[in-house]
Scaffold this motif. Sequence first.
Motif, PDB file in Angstrom:
ATOM      1  N   TRP A   1     -18.713 -14.274  60.657  1.00 22.82           N
ATOM      2  CA  TRP A   1     -18.824 -13.143  61.574  1.00 22.82           C
ATOM      3  C   TRP A   1     -18.123 -13.443  62.897  1.00 22.82           C
ATOM      4  O   TRP A   1     -17.469 -12.586  63.481  1.00 22.82           O
TER       5      TRP A   1
ATOM      6  N   ILE B   1     -23.221  -8.975  71.430  1.00 22.44           N
ATOM      7  CA  ILE B   1     -21.892  -8.564  70.964  1.00 22.44           C
ATOM      8  C   ILE B   1     -22.016  -7.749  69.682  1.00 22.44           C
ATOM      9  O   ILE B   1     -21.319  -6.754  69.481  1.00 22.44           O
ATOM     10  N   LEU B   2     -22.950  -8.158  68.834  1.00 29.06           N
ATOM     11  CA  LEU B   2     -23.167  -7.451  67.570  1.00 29.06           C
ATOM     12  C   LEU B   2     -23.521  -5.985  67.841  1.00 29.06           C
ATOM     13  O   LEU B   2     -22.963  -5.066  67.228  1.00 29.06           O
TER      14      LEU B   2
ATOM     15  N   MET C   1     -24.450 -13.520  71.247  1.00 30.48           N
ATOM     16  CA  MET C   1     -23.853 -13.053  69.996  1.00 30.48           C
ATOM     17  C   MET C   1     -24.534 -11.789  69.511  1.00 30.48           C
ATOM     18  O   MET C   1     -23.882 -10.864  69.029  1.00 30.48           O
TER      19      MET C   1
ATOM     20  N   ALA D   1     -28.898 -26.352  64.448  1.00 23.88           N
ATOM     21  CA  ALA D   1     -27.980 -25.507  65.212  1.00 23.88           C
ATOM     22  C   ALA D   1     -26.615 -25.471  64.542  1.00 23.88           C
ATOM     23  O   ALA D   1     -25.988 -24.419  64.425  1.00 23.88           O
TER      24      ALA D   1
ATOM     25  N   PHE E   1     -29.785 -21.461  67.975  1.00 24.52           N
ATOM     26  CA  PHE E   1     -28.643 -22.206  68.517  1.00 24.52           C
ATOM     27  C   PHE E   1     -28.212 -21.580  69.824  1.00 24.52           C
ATOM     28  O   PHE E   1     -28.621 -20.464  70.160  1.00 24.52           O
ATOM     29  N   LYS E   2     -27.402 -22.317  70.528  1.00 22.67           N
ATOM     30  CA  LYS E   2     -26.958 -21.860  71.839  1.00 22.67           C
ATOM     31  C   LYS E   2     -26.089 -20.617  71.702  1.00 22.67           C
ATOM     32  O   LYS E   2     -25.275 -20.528  70.793  1.00 22.67           O
ATOM     33  N   GLY E   3     -26.270 -19.682  72.607  1.00 25.30           N
ATOM     34  CA  GLY E   3     -25.413 -18.499  72.611  1.00 25.30           C
ATOM     35  C   GLY E   3     -25.821 -17.455  71.592  1.00 25.30           C
ATOM     36  O   GLY E   3     -25.077 -16.527  71.323  1.00 25.30           O
TER      37      GLY E   3
ATOM     38  N   PHE F   1     -23.057  -4.339  70.638  1.00 23.41           N
ATOM     39  CA  PHE F   1     -21.927  -3.727  71.339  1.00 23.41           C
ATOM     40  C   PHE F   1     -20.869  -3.256  70.350  1.00 23.41           C
ATOM     41  O   PHE F   1     -20.318  -2.160  70.477  1.00 23.41           O
ATOM     42  N   SER F   2     -20.614  -4.077  69.330  1.00 27.15           N
ATOM     43  CA  SER F   2     -19.570  -3.716  68.368  1.00 27.15           C
ATOM     44  C   SER F   2     -19.990  -2.510  67.543  1.00 27.15           C
ATOM     45  O   SER F   2     -19.151  -1.833  66.962  1.00 27.15           O
TER      46      SER F   2
ATOM     47  N   PHE G   1     -28.576 -15.734  61.819  1.00 26.45           N
ATOM     48  CA  PHE G   1     -29.204 -15.259  63.046  1.00 26.45           C
ATOM     49  C   PHE G   1     -30.729 -15.349  62.973  1.00 26.45           C
ATOM     50  O   PHE G   1     -31.396 -15.633  63.961  1.00 26.45           O
TER      51      PHE G   1
ATOM     52  N   TYR H   1     -24.594 -22.205  63.195  1.00 21.22           N
ATOM     53  CA  TYR H   1     -23.200 -21.850  63.496  1.00 21.22           C
ATOM     54  C   TYR H   1     -22.412 -21.645  62.210  1.00 21.22           C
ATOM     55  O   TYR H   1     -21.589 -20.739  62.098  1.00 21.22           O
TER      56      TYR H   1
ATOM     57  N   LEU I   1     -12.400  -7.601  66.738  1.00 19.25           N
ATOM     58  CA  LEU I   1     -13.027  -6.927  67.871  1.00 19.25           C
ATOM     59  C   LEU I   1     -12.393  -7.329  69.204  1.00 19.25           C
ATOM     60  O   LEU I   1     -11.851  -6.488  69.904  1.00 19.25           O
TER      61      LEU I   1
END
Lengths: 349, 315
Positions: free
Chosen positions: A32, B129-130, B126, A22, B120-122, B132-133, B115, A26, A40
Amino acid sequence: MSKEKKVKKPRISAGKLARREAMAGYLFVLPWMIGVVIFLLRPLFTSFQFSLNNIRITPKGRMFNFVGYQNYTQIWLEDPEFPVELMGYMWSTLLSVPVIVVFALIIAMLLNGKIHMKGFFRLIFFLPVIIVSGPVMNMLVADGAATIPSMDIQAISTALDQFLPHSLVESISELFNNMIMILWYSGVQILIFLSALQKIDGSLYEAAKIDGGSGWECFWKITLPTIKPMVLLNAVYTVIFLSNHGNNAIIGMIQNSMFSGTKEKGYGYAAAMAWIYSLVVTLIVLLFAFLLAGRKDIYERQVIKVKRAKKKEIQMVKKIERRGKANAKKIQKARLRKKYRSYDKNRED
Amino acid sequence: MIKTGKIDQDQIRKFFLGSKDQEGFLKQLIVYALLICIGFVYLYPLLYMISNSFMNLDDLLDTSINWIPSTLAIGNYIQAAGSMNFFVAFLKSIIIAGVPTLLNVVIGAIVGYGFGRFEFKGKKIMMAILIFSFILPSQITMMPTYVLYSDLKILGSLKAFIYPSLLGQGINAPIFILIFYQFFKQVPKVLLEAAQIDGAGYFKSFLRISVPSAAPAILTVFLFSFVWYWNESYLTELYVCGLFTETSWTTLVVELKNFAENFNAYQTTGKAATNINESIRMAGTMLSILPVLLMYFVLQRYFVESIDRTGITGE
């Protein structure tokens, strides 16, 4: 989804390896993530802040003057152009997106058959993607290279004018006027459809043919349901492409008001414009998403129905089991107390 | 006699209308006719542009000449190239499109790998958001970004394009990240685990195993990013060329955008013989798209097959 929820994952805290993985994840995504914050989220927040202010650029720097929602009301009530342009943009987008998507689908279907020189045709249809840019388009439109030569647009628009509102007719005639441009915007969409069509299992069509299905039926019952996600993807892509394209009048307008030196306009006014514009674009995207993704076909509905019935049944069985267990416990207790009573009597108590 | 006649009739019918397992001649004819017609409509602006760019003034005014000019007026191109300052603008266009493109490829690959390979968490947020952007119109973030750049004093330099693409926020970067994400998801995990057992770290296994296998994705991203940066006039003019600050940066497309002004300036220096006319404008347009057009015809296979390869449409 519901099935996934029911099966509870045993909660095990992540092991060393998983945690390390993990962390590596990250680390890879980190650039990004920083970019999102800087380019953004922060600008999004700041531009909202801008839109509530009247900003003037003085030699000392930017002067902020909080005005609340005044920028917004000013745009709607006093600006002579923006609301009109926005309506025009909305109509033309709502009209041209279906045209582009349907056209792309037709071309893709034609190309998907047994055809000689398929590569050559693909080459032609994808060509516009390479050269489509604002100034080039402007040049072509200005010189009348964007209209199909022998099409009488005036006649069409006067005929439509009799029974449709004027603003709609204007967008329609504009659509015909720039027909080639509209076709030019569908290069990517054609390829997406084509590669989706090529992935449909051929045995499906064979089975349908044996059952006596015509090509027409095959299209509606096999092709379209299979590529439905691609239709949505293409529609959304087209909306975004049209709204970010350099030829868009609204973009120019936002830029002009951003750099205009007048008292009322400026960064704040332009930010408010951009917010309204983004809201409209998002609404259009949502509209298409709702139209294309919301409806489920008969098969899916049937599946949901059966699933619901099954769920009910399982609940029923569980309920019976639970009650049975409770009753068994009661009997057990009674037995322990060495009072032998029948089940019926127990219930009377 | 009658019997053979009937067979002939049947065969003819079969030939034209087709049977269940063979497409009829008539249907094929319609398909080809449609494709050729639409293909012509597609190419029409381009053909128009090419033919008009070679016309001299007499040809333009002569109504009897529609397509084929009487003489090849190369002068149009020379004048257009002169007013656009072609060679300087061409080299600068390549730099302006090329440098952010390279960064886009590198960062897109790294983020896409993050990715696609790791959990991983979240992650789901993310990804949301990708997307959305990508949907969000860039105008909404344009003003604060412009202010940020002017505060950092990087307006009117290439840095205004380098910094965002270095942080994965270049033009259409979400698409490129998604393409790499799709691609790296398909790299078998067993390979990476084997490399790990052999002692490769995360970054090494990324460089040595995933990147070489992602050559098609890299090529696709490179080509598209290059073309998109090349065609971008609005942001280039705003950030790199500097709308108000004087810089030496310019691109062919930006030159084309201000073609009329440029040509007038060029004319006042006394180098141009004629006033601006349709032919010269078409020649200028042709010049600005010629480099990407050539690139397309040379590398067309990679462009056209790109969407198949990236697996947007699912496997």
